[in-house]
Design an enzyme around this catalytic site. Sequence first.
Site, PDB file in Angstrom:
ATOM      1  N   GLU A 331       0.924  -0.930   0.175  1.00  0.00           N
ATOM      2  CA  GLU A 331       0.254  -0.073  -0.210  1.00  0.00           C
ATOM      3  C   GLU A 331       1.088   1.156   0.097  1.00  0.00           C
ATOM      4  OE1 GLU A 331      -3.819  -1.862   2.662  1.00  0.00           O
ATOM      5  OE2 GLU A 331      -2.477  -0.315   3.330  1.00  0.00           O
ATOM      6  N   CYS A 332       0.613   2.034  -0.899  1.00  0.00           N
ATOM      7  CA  CYS A 332       1.202   3.457  -0.910  1.00  0.00           C
ATOM      8  C   CYS A 332       2.788   3.214  -0.917  1.00  0.00           C
ATOM      9  CB  CYS A 332       0.644   4.223   0.183  1.00  0.00           C
ATOM     10  SG  CYS A 332       1.031   6.091  -0.173  1.00  0.00           S
ATOM     11  N   GLY A 333       3.374   3.712   0.215  1.00  0.00           N
ATOM     12  CA  GLY A 333       4.995   3.702   0.299  1.00  0.00           C
ATOM     13  C   GLY A 333       5.366   2.185  -0.291  1.00  0.00           C
ATOM     14  N   PHE A 335       3.999   0.111  -2.260  1.00  0.00           N
ATOM     15  CA  PHE A 335       3.613   0.161  -3.735  1.00  0.00           C
ATOM     16  C   PHE A 335       4.760   0.722  -4.394  1.00  0.00           C
ATOM     17  CE2 PHE A 335       2.495   2.861  -7.324  1.00  0.00           C
ATOM     18  CZ  PHE A 335       2.098   1.644  -8.292  1.00  0.00           C
ATOM     19  N   SER A 434      -0.853  -0.931  -4.744  1.00  0.00           N
ATOM     20  CA  SER A 434      -1.499   0.418  -5.285  1.00  0.00           C
ATOM     21  C   SER A 434      -1.127   1.503  -4.229  1.00  0.00           C
ATOM     22  CB  SER A 434      -2.849   0.322  -5.697  1.00  0.00           C
ATOM     23  OG  SER A 434      -3.974   0.188  -4.547  1.00  0.00           O
TER      24      SER A 434
END
Length: 470
Positions: A331-333, A335, A434
């Site tokens: 998730e986020c970082g 990704f 993502s």
Amino acid sequence: MTARIVIAGAGSGSGKTLLTAGLIGALRRRGLVAQPFKCGPDYIDPGWLGAAAGRPCRNLDVWMLGETAMRDSFARACADADIAVIEGVMGLFDGAGFDSDQGSTAAIARALDAPVLLVLDISGAARSAAATALGFSRFDPDKPVAALALNFAGSEGHARGCAAAIAAATGLPTLGWLPRLPDFAIPERHLGLDQAAHRGDNATTLTRAAEAVKENFDLDALLEIARAAPSLPKPRAAPARRAQQDGPILALASDAAFSFYYQDDIDLLSAAGARVIRFSPVAGETLPQGASAAFFGGGYPELYARELAANTALWRDLHALQDAGAPIVAECGGFMVLTEALIDAEGVLHRMAGLIPGTVRMTDRLAALGYRQATALADTPLAGVGDTLRGHEFHYSVWDRASAPPSPAWLLRGARDGDPAIRAGHAERGLVASYLHIPLAQEPERAARLVARMRVVETRRRAPVARRVG
């Protein structure tokens, strides 16, 4: 039912976090067990509240979880607590849109039938503070303000004068105040407040906050208001906690670069049977031996890109894990580091894991912020094709690639009707990655689905290899 109170603000920047942490610390000094909560999708403020309480802070979000799941999560966390102290998000009535308070602190207070302590920034104000208090007290009859707290006071006389004006205009009591001091604050960075876990002086800041609250607040009056909250419906049965000695291992990236996790997610994965083992990519650690899945949360990988790029052994482990079809959730970082490269704010390119095509590049402005409705475009450890979930995005980087996502994970829409839909993220074999943060508490069976995929990998790994004869 546990006593409870919501600490709300007139807007962002009212000093809610430090004041809430101070209240928690002062209550803790009285021998009370205070369970901290943070309204909305936030990871940094909960770190400060958890440090003040000496126990994990939980997030409450009506928009992403729904009222029933949110109340269930609240009740589970409060099982052994004397009081729940809930910090709001933004202003009391600020939510997912401009035309309602959906997703707001007020909506959460209403769902929990919790009294509201409104924090007002009185710097540069006098009797006008009473006008603000009057507006908030009358704005929503279904969620009236129970009491006030004043922040950034120039002096005790300033605070007392504002409190008297507020009482005359609204009839509401002011329970206390905090001074305006240049060094009495939590530093900020581009994703919000600085992280409590990674500041060496956080104990000093929290101690000063607790002492200031003890000196300037009527804690007896606060407890009386909190204990008057009515009983809530009984929660649904919590997921049964399984013995973890022989469960499949979930490798959880956990350090200064990867710290954005919901505590409920970790609890649900453990309850579903996973053995959650933390490791530090920044420190050069690789996946724990025997890992059947990996989870990379958000955080600040751009600040540790050099150290992460040097951990090539971890990248090899991740490629091997993906080749085995094991779940990899990012998730986020997380990704960001699974792409081919990360370009930091200075324009320096750092090679990353290479499980996702393209590179991510830091920007000098916010790239995305807000709630998201997600429809799964691929079968993943978290969802089947067509399943819908809710989450949120908050990032200062963009994903550069030669073409549209070759294997998108989600079709994303904003929270408002009519928001455009975009294909986002990457899904391939067991990988789902993502910018989207997804709270598993909205549907606890998501955690069970992921752990079931882990068990398949574990069973396959333990199966004997047939030897060819002849």
